[in-house]
Structure formats: C-alpha cells, structure tokens
Scaffold this motif. Structure first.
Motif, PDB file in Angstrom:
ATOM      1  N   ASP A   1       0.871  -1.179   0.000  1.00  0.00           N
ATOM      2  CA  ASP A   1       0.000   0.000   0.000  1.00  0.00           C
ATOM      3  C   ASP A   1       0.900   1.218   0.000  1.00  0.00           C
ATOM      4  O   ASP A   1       1.922   1.227   0.668  1.00  0.00           O
ATOM      5  CB  ASP A   1      -0.896  -0.010   1.253  1.00  0.00           C
ATOM      6  CG  ASP A   1      -2.098   0.922   1.110  1.00  0.00           C
ATOM      7  OD1 ASP A   1      -1.898   2.125   0.815  1.00  0.00           O
ATOM      8  OD2 ASP A   1      -3.233   0.452   1.294  1.00  0.00           O
TER       9      ASP A   1
ATOM     10  N   ARG B   1      -0.774   0.494   5.725  1.00  0.00           N
ATOM     11  CA  ARG B   1       0.081  -0.688   5.957  1.00  0.00           C
ATOM     12  C   ARG B   1       0.120  -1.007   7.450  1.00  0.00           C
ATOM     13  O   ARG B   1       0.013  -2.168   7.841  1.00  0.00           O
ATOM     14  CB  ARG B   1       1.496  -0.456   5.422  1.00  0.00           C
ATOM     15  CG  ARG B   1       1.579  -0.367   3.915  1.00  0.00           C
ATOM     16  CD  ARG B   1       2.986  -0.566   3.376  1.00  0.00           C
ATOM     17  NE  ARG B   1       3.990   0.292   3.970  1.00  0.00           N
ATOM     18  CZ  ARG B   1       4.351   1.498   3.505  1.00  0.00           C
ATOM     19  NH1 ARG B   1       3.764   1.990   2.426  1.00  0.00           N
ATOM     20  NH2 ARG B   1       5.294   2.194   4.088  1.00  0.00           N
TER      21      ARG B   1
ATOM     22  N   ASP C   1      -2.919  -3.083  -2.523  1.00  0.00           N
ATOM     23  CA  ASP C   1      -3.739  -1.898  -2.776  1.00  0.00           C
ATOM     24  C   ASP C   1      -3.907  -1.773  -4.295  1.00  0.00           C
ATOM     25  O   ASP C   1      -3.058  -2.246  -5.052  1.00  0.00           O
ATOM     26  CB  ASP C   1      -3.027  -0.667  -2.206  1.00  0.00           C
ATOM     27  CG  ASP C   1      -3.875   0.593  -2.280  1.00  0.00           C
ATOM     28  OD1 ASP C   1      -5.113   0.480  -2.318  1.00  0.00           O
ATOM     29  OD2 ASP C   1      -3.288   1.686  -2.283  1.00  0.00           O
TER      30      ASP C   1
ATOM     31  N   CYS D   1      -7.020  -4.721  -1.885  1.00  0.00           N
ATOM     32  CA  CYS D   1      -7.583  -3.735  -0.960  1.00  0.00           C
ATOM     33  C   CYS D   1      -8.028  -2.553  -1.798  1.00  0.00           C
ATOM     34  O   CYS D   1      -7.245  -2.034  -2.583  1.00  0.00           O
ATOM     35  CB  CYS D   1      -6.525  -3.246   0.025  1.00  0.00           C
ATOM     36  SG  CYS D   1      -5.732  -4.582   0.925  1.00  0.00           S
TER      37      CYS D   1
END
Length: 120
Positions: free
Chosen positions: A8, A14, A53, A80
C-alpha cells in the motif's frame, strides 16, 4: 500462521493492516509502497499471501498482480480497495486476485478474507 507481504502506498494503511494481521497470528515478512517494489520483493520474500492496494504510484495493484502471477501462478493475493472502486475489483479478480477487502478496514472482514484465501 502465514507469512504476508503488505502492499500500500499509505504507511498508515500498511500499519493498520499489519496490526490486524499480526493480532490474528500472521507474520508480516515485508511491506512495499508500490506495485514495482512488491513484484521485486515477492520473489525473495516468498510470502504465503499478499495484500495489494489498487491505486498506487509507479505501478498500480492490478499490474502488480499480473506480474506476480506470471512468476507464481499460485500466488494468493487479496486486493484492498477504497469504496467506489468496484469496476477495478472486477479487473483485479480477472488479473488473478482471489478476494478483496474494502477500506476502511474492518478487522472481522479482513480475518474472514484471509481465512478464505488460505483455505482455512
């Protein structure tokens, strides 16, 4: 206990994920701030799964998923995404992601997805 790499671009995200996953007994073996770093680290860290991400600088998550899956077709990747990125989630799954979790993270949902991902 599984080994995980968290990807991320936001250090705060994170850290949040790291706390949730460590509390659930997983070992965070590495972190990456973009897809390019993730692809590079994946080979040496050999994590059991990756949280990825979608929107990041340098290389975004969907491209990173494709690259990781090229080197390891069995890679377990959990995407994510922020609310409202449903179209990208479809692309991520087509690229080889196994599941997705939505930000802001809900601890139960993260743990549930990880269990499903690891086949527990």
């Amino acid at each position: 206990m599984a080994k995980v790499m968290i990807v991320d671009d936001a250090a705060f995200m994170r850290m949040m994920l790291k706390n949730i996953l460590q509390k659930a007994g997983h070992e965070v073996v590495g972190e990456a701030e973009n897809g390019a770093v993730a692809v590079e680290k994946y080979a040496s860290l050999k994590p059991d799964f990756v949280t990825m991400d979608i929107t990041m600088p340098v290389m975004e998550g969907i491209e990173a998923v494709k690259r990781i899956r090229e080197t390891d077709p069995h890679a377990k990747i959990l995407m994510c995404s922020a609310m409202g990125q449903q179209g990208m989630i479809v692309q991520a799954v087509q690229a080889g992601a196994r599941d997705f979790i939505v930000k802001p993270f809900q601890e139960e949902r993260v743990i549930e997805s990880v269990k499903k991902l690891l086949g527990a």
